[in-house]
Write an enzyme that holds these catalytic residues in place. Structure first.
Site, PDB file in Angstrom:
ATOM      1  CG  MET A  80      16.729  15.349 -40.531  1.00 48.84           C
ATOM      2  SD  MET A  80      17.080  17.170 -39.758  1.00 48.84           S
ATOM      3  CE  MET A  80      15.374  17.887 -39.784  1.00 48.84           C
ATOM      4  CG  HIS A  81      15.741  19.259 -44.943  1.00 44.01           C
ATOM      5  ND1 HIS A  81      15.707  18.883 -43.955  1.00 44.01           N
ATOM      6  CD2 HIS A  81      16.921  18.738 -44.225  1.00 44.01           C
ATOM      7  CE1 HIS A  81      16.137  19.672 -42.677  1.00 44.01           C
ATOM      8  NE2 HIS A  81      16.914  20.153 -43.296  1.00 44.01           N
ATOM      9  CG  ASP A 238      19.720  13.053 -39.962  1.00 36.77           C
ATOM     10  OD1 ASP A 238      19.477  14.124 -39.383  1.00 36.77           O
ATOM     11  OD2 ASP A 238      20.417  13.030 -40.787  1.00 36.77           O
TER      12      ASP A 238
END
EC number: 2.7.1.17
Length: 497
Positions: A80-81, A238
């Site tokens: 992520m991110h 995820d």
């Protein structure tokens, strides 16, 4: 027989997990790649390395399983991110800035000083170094020439999917981790984009995780030797993929506990609410109308790895934790807080540091090891309590996954500290399993996620709490929760000496 492929694009490696259309596990392969740390606090990866890893995994699976003749669909799970910036030719402008990169504290402070309540209202999250928005602002401030040439803003799995299909998209679960998505309106937030002067045209179209994006490009189909047109479905972040791959969605009165390098306690949410007031993360799940709340311990399994690497380098993890059941609950008066890298929820404190409290001359290495496992679990219970106290119904079961589910004594510690039944999964393939399930749902093999979960996921026997141990841990948890308050100023002062 048709095969489906779940791709998990993680922080250290890419893993491919293959199932057939009857939910039978066929096999898996993985390929690692480098993380670059050019300066303290920096963490980056080359997007081209993800493509190379994907090609290596496909090559391995072709050699071992001959998937090229049977593969019909794939989907993704992704870290992520992490920020990927492309130019007008869709070429990466720089290495990706990863979720665990902490160079952007200044930008986080700016966001919170300028826009904190509005941000929390629209995204249900506060600005932290891990999120995408402050990474964008860091590039804008520190690398203006690169920022001027940005044509598309993506996350890692979205870049790999673009490479395979030629199409730009982002699913809601990953979009909700950027701090740019309005959760209630299910769209990119014009208010946030306008406030921080980010061009909306740079953001991809939003899709649900099971949406069909397209098929693998014809040239890549030939390159990999695929016999079929391989359909590509959007995939998920995820943690959302782990939620799917654990079966916790649709399993009443259950939570997910995942202990890897970091630790996660996750609860499926049916509606957007702000009961946690930013103390936990709140993200979209498999589609725009499903959500989950999540608490994070930054150094969960990493705390045990730290101890092993520095004080028991020649021992395996199995040897290190052998006989911890011989140490009594509470490690004979020893408490550990796993704040080696600061802490995420519920404290969001980058300056706090780990502690052993109560250490005396009678304690052995085995005491320290058990106290580390207990401290990691106490930290996750800190987050569990916030969720549990907000619920009308009672949590009965916790599904434990990751490295924390591999040790029977640690599983008993989890059951005793949470005072809940603990379930483990028979065949655990992590987020890659969730990605494969998304592909199966996209293909229409199952009517819904609950039906899909019943086909893919089998649970092992329950680990039940020991009520005598529960009483001990309830007292210890009260003491554990005092440690943060009483050490935070000391740690902050130590950081500037």
């Amino acid at each position: 027989m048709n095969y489906i492929l779940g791709i998990d694009l993680g922080t250290s490696s890419l893993k491919g997990v293959v199932f057939d259309d009857k939910a039978n596990f066929i096999g898996s392969s993985s390929a690692s790649y480098d993380v670059y740390n050019p300066k303290k606090g920096y963490s980056e990866q080359d997007p081209n390395d993800w493509i190379k890893a994907f090609e290596k995994v496909v090559d391995n699976l072709n050699n071992s399983l001959n998937i090229k003749d049977n593969l019909v669909a794939l989907s993704f799970s992704g870290q992520m991110h992490s920020l990927v910036l492309l130019d007008k030719n869709s070429i990466p402008l720089r290495k990706a800035i990863l979720w665990n990169d902490v160079r952007n504290s200044k930008q986080c402070d700016y966001i919170m000083n300028e826009f904190s309540q509005d941000l929390l209202c629209m995204t249900n999250n506060i600005a932290l170094e891990g999120f995408t928005l402050p990474k964008i602002l860091w590039v804008k401030e520190n690398e203006p020439k690169i920022y001027e040439n940005v044509n598309k803003i993506l996350l890692p799995k979205d870049y790999l999917r673009y490479y395979l299909t030629g199409k730009f998209n982002m699913d809601y679960s990953d979009a909700s981790g950027t701090l740019l998505l309005d959760l209630k309106k299910h769209k990119w937030s014009d208010e946030i984009l306008d406030k921080f002067e980010i061009n909306k045209e740079c953001l991809p179209d939003l899709v649900n995780s099971t949406d069909l994006i397209g098929s693998i490009r014809e040239d890549l189909k030939k390159k990999y030797g695929f016999k079929n047109d391989v359909k590509v479905f959007a995939g998920a972040a995820d943690n959302s993929a782990s939620e799917i791959g654990s079966g916790v969605i649709g399993k009443e009165n259950s939570m997910l506990l995942s202990i890897g390098t970091s630790g996660v306690i996750l609860y499926p949410e049916k509606n957007v609410h702000n009961l946690y007031k930013g103390k936990l993360h709140f993200f979209n799940s498999i589609n725009k109308n499903l959500y989950y709340s999540m608490g994070v311990t930054l150094a969960a399994g990493q705390s045990l790895s730290w101890f092993k690497n520095n004080f028991a380098k020649d021992e395996s993890f199995g040897k290190l934790t052998e006989n911890i059941d011989k140490i009594s609950p509470g490690s004979d008066g020893l408490l550990f807080t796993p704040y080696l890298n600061g802490e995420r929820s519920p404290y969001f404190d980058s300056k706090i540091r780990a502690s052993f409290i109560g250490l005396d001359i009678s304690h052995t290495k085995l005491h320290l090891v058990r106290s580390i496992l207990e401290g990691i679990t106490f930290s996750l219970k800190d987050n569990f309590e916030i969720i549990n106290n907000s619920l009308d119904s009672k949590i009965d079961n916790i599904i434990s996954t990751g490295g924390g589910s591999k040790n029977k004594d640690w599983l008993q510690i989890q059951a005793d500290i949470f005072n809940k039944n603990i379930l483990t999964i028979d065949i655990e393939e992590g987020p890659g399993l969730g990605a494969a399930m998304i592909a199966a749902l996209g293909m229409g093999y199952y009517k819904n996620l609950v039906e899909c979960s019943k086909a893919f996921i089998k649970y092992n026997n329950l680990i039940k709490p020991n009520l005598e141990n529960v009483k001990i841990y309830e007292k210890l948890f009260k003491e554990y929760r005092k440690i943060y308050t009483n050490t935070k100023d000391i740690c902050k002062n130590l950081s500037i000496i």
